[in-house]
Scaffold this active site. Structure first.
Site, short mmCIF file in Angstrom:
data_model
loop_
_atom_site.label_atom_id
_atom_site.label_comp_id
_atom_site.label_asym_id
_atom_site.label_seq_id
_atom_site.Cartn_x
_atom_site.Cartn_y
_atom_site.Cartn_z
N HIS A 86 89.50 38.08 116.58
CA HIS A 86 90.32 37.89 115.36
C HIS A 86 91.63 38.68 115.48
O HIS A 86 92.71 38.18 115.17
CB HIS A 86 89.57 38.39 114.12
CG HIS A 86 88.36 37.58 113.75
ND1 HIS A 86 87.13 38.14 113.50
CD2 HIS A 86 88.20 36.25 113.56
CE1 HIS A 86 86.27 37.20 113.19
NE2 HIS A 86 86.88 36.04 113.22
N LYS A 142 77.00 31.47 104.83
CA LYS A 142 75.85 32.36 105.11
C LYS A 142 76.06 33.65 104.34
O LYS A 142 77.19 34.09 104.17
CB LYS A 142 75.79 32.68 106.60
CG LYS A 142 75.48 31.49 107.47
CD LYS A 142 75.83 31.75 108.92
CE LYS A 142 77.29 31.42 109.20
NZ LYS A 142 77.76 31.66 110.55
N ARG A 144 88.51 29.10 120.40
CA ARG A 144 87.92 29.74 121.58
C ARG A 144 87.67 28.73 122.68
O ARG A 144 87.88 28.98 123.84
CB ARG A 144 86.60 30.42 121.21
CG ARG A 144 86.77 31.64 120.36
CD ARG A 144 85.49 32.05 119.75
NE ARG A 144 84.98 31.00 118.88
CZ ARG A 144 84.02 31.15 117.99
NH1 ARG A 144 83.41 32.30 117.88
NH2 ARG A 144 83.63 30.16 117.23
N SER A 177 81.53 36.41 115.48
CA SER A 177 80.97 37.40 114.56
C SER A 177 79.45 37.30 114.53
O SER A 177 78.75 38.32 114.47
CB SER A 177 81.52 37.17 113.14
OG SER A 177 82.90 37.42 113.12
#
Ligand code: PNS
Length: 157
Positions: A17, A41, A90, A127
Site C-alpha cells: 500500500h 470481512k 499486483r 493484508s
C-alpha cells in the site's frame, strides 16, 4: 490541481500500500487515502485504528491526508474533491475485479480509475496473508512498517 483518492480496507496497511501511495506522491498535487469503515470481512483493526496507523505512516508526505468513508466510493470521491481514483494492481488475478469496480464507478459518477502496478517484490503481498502469517507466529517485519508489525504482535498476543 489534481487530487487522487486511494481507497482500501488497509487492515492492516502493508508495504505494498505504501509503495502505491509513494508513487502517487510525486504525480498528484493532493492524495486522499480513504479507509473503508466497515469492510465486508470483520476487520482486525477498527476504523479509528486503521486511520491512525495510516496517518502516522503518511506523515512523511506533505500532500497526503487520510480519511474514512462508509457508503459509495464515488460519493466519497465527490466529497473530498478527488479527480481520479487510484488502485494498486499486483497481478492479473486482481485485474478482473478491479476492472469491474472501475467500470461501475465510472458508470455511477464518471470518475476515472488509474491503476498503478506494485513493485514485483510486493506481488504476493496482501493484508489477508499478512494477518494469517502474523496470527500463526510468522515474521512479518519485511512486509509491513515496524509500528504495524508491533500492533499486530500485540493484537495476536
Ligand atoms: O482494500 P480493498 O478491500 O480491496 O478495498 C475495496 C474498496 C474499499 C475499494 C471497495 O470495497 C469499495 O470501493 N467499497 C465502497 C463501496 C462501493 O462503492 N461499492 C461499489 C463499487 S463498484
Amino acid at each position: 490541481m489534481t487530487a487522487a483518492l486511494i481507497p482500501g480496507s488497509f487492515d492492516p496497511p502493508t508495504n505494498g500500500h505504501l509503495d502505491v501511495i509513494e508513487r502517487c506522491v510525486g504525480i498528484f498535487d493532493e492524495i486522499i487515502v480513504g479507509v473503508i469503515g466497515n469492510p465486508s470481512k470483520s476487520p482486525l483493526f477498527d476504523e479509528v485504528e486503521r486511520v491512525e496507523m495510516l496517518t502516522d505512516l503518511c506523515s512523511q508526505w506533505d500532500n497526503v491526508r487520510v480519511g474514512s468513508f462508509g457508503g459509495l466510493l464515488v460519493d466519497y470521491a465527490t466529497e473530498v474533491g478527488a479527480d481520479v481514483v487510484v488502485k494498486g494492481l499486483r497481478a492479473m488475478t486482481d485485474f478482473d475485479y478491479e476492472f469491474q469496480m472501475s467500470q461501475m464507478n465510472r458508470h455511477l459518477s464518471g470518475i476515472v480509475t488509474l491503476f498503478v502496478a506494485t513493485k514485483p517484490e510486493f506481488g504476493y503481498l496482501s493484508s489477508s496473508l499478512v494477518k494469517e502469517v502474523s496470527r500463526l507466529g510468522g515474521t512479518i517485519d519485511a512486509l509491513v512498517a515496524a509500528a504495524v508489525a508491533a500492533a499486530m504482535k500485540e493484537r495476536h498476543a
